[in-house]
Design a protein around this motif. Structure first.
Motif, PDB file in Angstrom:
ATOM      1  N   MET A   1      -3.345  -7.678  13.095  1.00 43.68           N
ATOM      2  CA  MET A   1      -3.757  -7.337  14.402  1.00 43.68           C
ATOM      3  C   MET A   1      -2.531  -7.255  15.388  1.00 43.68           C
ATOM      4  SD  MET A   1      -6.573  -9.527  16.847  1.00 43.68           S
ATOM      5  CE  MET A   1      -5.725 -10.985  16.601  1.00 43.68           C
ATOM      6  N   ARG A   2      -1.816  -8.535  15.298  1.00 46.96           N
ATOM      7  CA  ARG A   2      -0.701  -8.584  16.161  1.00 46.96           C
ATOM      8  C   ARG A   2       0.296  -7.347  15.659  1.00 46.96           C
ATOM      9  NH1 ARG A   2       4.333  -8.195  15.499  1.00 46.96           N
ATOM     10  NH2 ARG A   2       4.215  -9.242  13.727  1.00 46.96           N
ATOM     11  N   ALA A  17      -1.702 -15.040  19.874  1.00 45.14           N
ATOM     12  CA  ALA A  17      -2.914 -15.488  21.075  1.00 45.14           C
ATOM     13  C   ALA A  17      -2.844 -14.184  21.982  1.00 45.14           C
ATOM     14  CB  ALA A  17      -2.599 -16.531  21.662  1.00 45.14           C
ATOM     15  N   ALA A  20      -4.771 -11.322  20.548  1.00 47.55           N
ATOM     16  CA  ALA A  20      -6.180 -11.497  20.492  1.00 47.55           C
ATOM     17  C   ALA A  20      -6.614 -11.467  21.818  1.00 47.55           C
ATOM     18  CB  ALA A  20      -6.382 -13.017  19.956  1.00 47.55           C
ATOM     19  N   TRP A  21      -5.874 -11.755  22.789  1.00 46.78           N
ATOM     20  CA  TRP A  21      -6.414 -11.481  24.325  1.00 46.78           C
ATOM     21  C   TRP A  21      -6.650 -10.191  24.363  1.00 46.78           C
ATOM     22  CZ3 TRP A  21      -4.370  -9.233  28.282  1.00 46.78           C
ATOM     23  CH2 TRP A  21      -5.156  -9.390  29.525  1.00 46.78           C
ATOM     24  N   THR A  24      -9.611  -8.580  22.608  1.00 45.69           N
ATOM     25  CA  THR A  24     -10.679  -8.739  23.431  1.00 45.69           C
ATOM     26  C   THR A  24     -11.110  -7.973  24.697  1.00 45.69           C
ATOM     27  OG1 THR A  24     -10.803 -10.989  22.433  1.00 45.69           O
ATOM     28  CG2 THR A  24     -11.982 -10.736  24.343  1.00 45.69           C
TER      29      THR A  24
END
Length: 45
Positions: A1-2, A17, A20-21, A24
């Motif tokens: 994902m990153r 993080a 992930a933000w 979302t």
């Protein structure tokens, strides 16, 4: 994902993080877009 969202960043906790933000946020934005399109398609306001 990153690696997909932030390919220039390292694998630190902050970068993960942040990715992930972002993921979302993208999902929330897409949900709003689809909801608005469905409302328009079915004559809602």
């Amino acid at each position: 994902m990153r690696r997909y969202l932030l390919p220039h960043e390292d694998d630190s906790e902050i970068s993960i993080a942040r990715a992930a933000w972002l993921l979302t946020r993208q999902r929330e934005d897409l949900e709003a877009i689809v909801t608005n399109a469905v409302c328009k398609a079915f004559g809602g306001k």
